[in-house]
Design an enzyme around this catalytic site. Structure first.
Site, mmCIF file in Angstrom:
data_model
loop_
_atom_site.group_PDB
_atom_site.id
_atom_site.type_symbol
_atom_site.label_atom_id
_atom_site.label_comp_id
_atom_site.label_asym_id
_atom_site.label_seq_id
_atom_site.Cartn_x
_atom_site.Cartn_y
_atom_site.Cartn_z
ATOM 1 N N THR A 71 38.713 19.599 48.416
ATOM 2 C CA THR A 71 37.482 18.952 47.710
ATOM 3 C C THR A 71 36.742 18.177 48.695
ATOM 4 O O THR A 71 35.462 18.207 48.634
ATOM 5 C CB THR A 71 38.101 18.038 46.599
ATOM 6 O OG1 THR A 71 39.192 18.644 45.811
ATOM 7 C CG2 THR A 71 37.118 17.848 45.677
ATOM 8 N N TRP A 73 36.170 17.957 51.790
ATOM 9 C CA TRP A 73 35.404 18.819 52.858
ATOM 10 C C TRP A 73 34.208 19.614 52.168
ATOM 11 O O TRP A 73 33.013 19.609 52.711
ATOM 12 C CB TRP A 73 36.483 19.787 53.370
ATOM 13 C CG TRP A 73 35.876 20.819 54.554
ATOM 14 C CD1 TRP A 73 34.730 20.543 55.411
ATOM 15 C CD2 TRP A 73 36.560 21.953 55.222
ATOM 16 N NE1 TRP A 73 34.470 21.507 56.167
ATOM 17 C CE2 TRP A 73 35.572 22.454 56.038
ATOM 18 C CE3 TRP A 73 37.392 22.605 54.567
ATOM 19 C CZ2 TRP A 73 36.057 23.698 56.723
ATOM 20 C CZ3 TRP A 73 37.841 23.816 55.315
ATOM 21 C CH2 TRP A 73 36.846 24.403 56.299
ATOM 22 N N HIS A 129 38.124 18.834 38.500
ATOM 23 C CA HIS A 129 39.488 19.442 38.740
ATOM 24 C C HIS A 129 39.726 20.444 37.630
ATOM 25 O O HIS A 129 40.811 20.765 37.402
ATOM 26 C CB HIS A 129 40.585 18.626 39.004
ATOM 27 C CG HIS A 129 40.504 17.779 40.418
ATOM 28 N ND1 HIS A 129 40.152 18.492 41.509
ATOM 29 C CD2 HIS A 129 40.875 16.717 40.967
ATOM 30 C CE1 HIS A 129 40.491 17.691 42.430
ATOM 31 N NE2 HIS A 129 40.740 16.426 42.008
ATOM 32 N N TYR A 215 40.355 28.125 51.531
ATOM 33 C CA TYR A 215 40.174 27.141 52.463
ATOM 34 C C TYR A 215 40.419 28.029 53.782
ATOM 35 O O TYR A 215 39.958 27.470 54.988
ATOM 36 C CB TYR A 215 41.246 26.155 52.116
ATOM 37 C CG TYR A 215 41.503 24.884 53.323
ATOM 38 C CD1 TYR A 215 41.001 23.817 53.085
ATOM 39 C CD2 TYR A 215 42.468 25.242 54.317
ATOM 40 C CE1 TYR A 215 41.105 22.715 53.919
ATOM 41 C CE2 TYR A 215 42.685 24.167 55.279
ATOM 42 C CZ TYR A 215 41.841 22.860 54.928
ATOM 43 O OH TYR A 215 42.322 21.913 56.044
ATOM 44 N N ARG A 285 44.330 14.019 55.989
ATOM 45 C CA ARG A 285 45.784 14.037 56.424
ATOM 46 C C ARG A 285 45.820 14.801 58.015
ATOM 47 O O ARG A 285 45.582 14.122 58.959
ATOM 48 C CB ARG A 285 46.779 14.428 55.643
ATOM 49 C CG ARG A 285 48.143 14.083 56.036
ATOM 50 C CD ARG A 285 49.371 14.700 54.886
ATOM 51 N NE ARG A 285 48.804 16.092 54.872
ATOM 52 C CZ ARG A 285 49.898 17.014 55.508
ATOM 53 N NH1 ARG A 285 50.781 16.554 56.326
ATOM 54 N NH2 ARG A 285 49.728 18.327 55.323
ATOM 55 N N LYS A 286 45.831 16.061 57.773
ATOM 56 C CA LYS A 286 45.892 17.010 58.885
ATOM 57 C C LYS A 286 44.902 17.965 58.933
ATOM 58 O O LYS A 286 44.334 18.314 60.155
ATOM 59 C CB LYS A 286 47.302 17.660 58.801
ATOM 60 C CG LYS A 286 48.194 16.926 59.484
ATOM 61 C CD LYS A 286 49.487 17.887 59.983
ATOM 62 C CE LYS A 286 50.521 17.543 60.953
ATOM 63 N NZ LYS A 286 51.659 18.353 61.171
ATOM 64 N N GLY A 287 44.710 18.433 58.117
ATOM 65 C CA GLY A 287 43.340 19.568 57.903
ATOM 66 C C GLY A 287 43.624 20.732 58.539
ATOM 67 O O GLY A 287 42.774 21.383 59.226
HETATM 68 P P1 A3P Z 1 46.010 18.370 54.330
HETATM 69 O O1 A3P Z 1 46.921 17.405 53.541
HETATM 70 O O2 A3P Z 1 46.750 19.601 54.567
HETATM 71 O O3 A3P Z 1 45.679 17.601 55.634
HETATM 72 P P2 A3P Z 1 40.984 17.285 48.808
HETATM 73 O O4 A3P Z 1 40.004 16.991 49.562
HETATM 74 O O5 A3P Z 1 40.884 18.278 47.745
HETATM 75 O O6 A3P Z 1 41.914 16.007 48.302
HETATM 76 O O7 A3P Z 1 41.991 18.071 49.743
HETATM 77 C C1 A3P Z 1 42.770 17.410 51.118
HETATM 78 C C2 A3P Z 1 43.115 18.310 52.058
HETATM 79 O O8 A3P Z 1 42.103 18.576 52.763
HETATM 80 C C3 A3P Z 1 44.047 17.518 52.927
HETATM 81 O O9 A3P Z 1 44.935 18.441 53.756
HETATM 82 C C4 A3P Z 1 42.894 17.000 54.085
HETATM 83 O O10 A3P Z 1 43.492 16.849 55.222
HETATM 84 C C5 A3P Z 1 42.097 17.951 54.133
HETATM 85 N N1 A3P Z 1 40.609 17.720 54.545
HETATM 86 C C6 A3P Z 1 39.860 16.952 54.568
HETATM 87 N N2 A3P Z 1 38.696 16.854 55.131
HETATM 88 C C7 A3P Z 1 38.907 18.189 55.699
HETATM 89 C C8 A3P Z 1 37.500 18.803 56.559
HETATM 90 N N3 A3P Z 1 36.439 18.140 56.759
HETATM 91 N N4 A3P Z 1 38.003 19.988 57.348
HETATM 92 C C9 A3P Z 1 39.243 20.535 56.876
HETATM 93 N N5 A3P Z 1 40.179 20.041 55.963
HETATM 94 C C10 A3P Z 1 39.874 18.803 55.249
#
Ligand code: A3P
Length: 319
Positions: A71, A73, A129, A215, A285-287
């Site tokens: 979301t 991103w 959501h 994703y 977190r990790k992305g």
């Molecule tokens: P991980 O926990 O696997 O790292 P949301 O935004 O829907 O809450 O999703 C969060 C997830 O998207 C997390 O995954 C987060 O690290 C990842 N995320 C956040 N920013 C991002 C970016 N710019 N590019 C890729 N993934 C990203």
């Protein structure tokens, strides 16, 4: 005003407390509302939306996701694409503000008040959501477009587990304990696959209105998908822009490396309801694709794969 009637009480009856519940995840029990498992607060808000008369505009973009599918991103990407003529990349609002602040969500509007969203100028980008079956009746499609961001379920589960621990400051619930719940469909806005399938079917029936993204595809070919996203949003990149590398600029600005290292996204907290706070950094977190292998056994992975495969059978949607 009627738009402020965000309440789950009708004639003094608390409707949420009458619904089936399920415990196990950190935090309050999940509540079953129209075939989806939600936090009690979301049920209250979504019930309130039903009565609020909230109406989307024909030029709205609704960014729909199941939690943890990317979301934040996608909010950043859409904001950067839509506003690329307004801001320089070197002094861009995304460098100073969290994507979750720049793009509001329907169920969690600022100050908990839907009238904030109703006052935003067009064209609006609104996160949600909710699956279509939970949209308020007043939200029958009036031409608005939907971008749906989906993600591989094992990675969603691992991301969700980390996030729920963080929100509810819970260090005791084990991953194993909630894994079977997720596998049985008990997760926020779950069953996960039902949520995906609702949007998947809409994207097949009306591809001009619903763009279904994954994703993993976005991670592997971000420029290609940013170009596709801009086209869908009605603001395609010109040949000149592509030659000048503007899609690449958008990708760079919104990359995990860039956003997660900014002060605006590293420090500070969001205030949630019930006096809870959430670190702004929790959305980064990790992305990575495939991080599930670092937290789940192969057997668990296979088990969830089988369940998901069975649930999606015949739909054409695969992960
Ligand atoms: P991980 O926990 O696997 O790292 P949301 O935004 O829907 O809450 O999703 C969060 C997830 O998207 C997390 O995954 C987060 O690290 C990842 N995320 C956040 N920013 C991002 C970016 N710019 N590019 C890729 N993934 C990203």
């Amino acid at each position: 005003s009627s738009s402020e009637a965000v309440s789950s009480e009708i004639h003094g009856v608390d409707l949420v407390s009458k619904l089936p519940t399920r415990e196990g995840w950190p935090g309050p029990p999940l509540v079953l509302y129209k075939n989806y498992w939600l936090r009690p607060l979301y049920v209250a808000t979504i019930m309130g939306l039903q009565n609020s008369g909230f109406k989307p505009r024909h030029d709205d973009i609704i960014l729909a996701t199941n939690p943890k599918c990317g979301t934040t991103w996608t909010k950043a990407l859409i904001f950067a694409i839509n506003n690329r003529f307004r801001y320089e990349f070197g002094s861009h609002p995304l460098l100073f503000r969290h994507p979750q602040e720049l793009v509001p969500s329907i169920e969690t509007p600022r100050d908990g008040n839907i009238s904030y969203i109703e006052k935003l100028p067009s064209p609006r980008v609104l996160g949600t959501h909710m699956p279509p079956s939970l949209f308020p009746k007043s939200m029958v499609s009036d031409g608005f477009r939907v971008v749906y961001m989906c993600r591989e379920p094992k990675d969603v589960f691992v991301s969700l587990w980390h996030f729920q621990k963080e929100i509810f400051k819970d260090n005791t619930t084990s991953l194993e304990a909630v894994f079977s719940m997720f596998s049985e469909g008990f997760s926020t806005f779950g069953p996960f696959w039902d949520h995906c399938l609702e949007y998947w079917r809409e994207s097949i029936a009306s591809p001009e209105k619903v763009l279904f993204l994954k994703y993993e595809d976005m991670i592997s070919e971000p420029v290609k998908y940013v170009i596709r996203l801009a086209m869908f949003l009605g603001v395609p990149f010109s040949t000149k822009e592509e030659e000048d590398g503007i899609p690449e600029e958008v990708v760079r600005l919104c990359s995990f490396e860039k956003l997660s290292n900014l002060d605006a996204n590293q420090t500070g907290e969001f205030t949630l309801s019930g006096n809870r706070v959430l670190k702004k950094s929790a959305f980064f977190r990790k992305g990575k694709v495939g991080d599930w292998v670092n937290h789940m056994s192969e057997e668990m992975g296979r088990k969830l794969d089988c369940i998901v495969e069975e649930k999606l059978k015949g739909s054409g949607l695969v992960f």
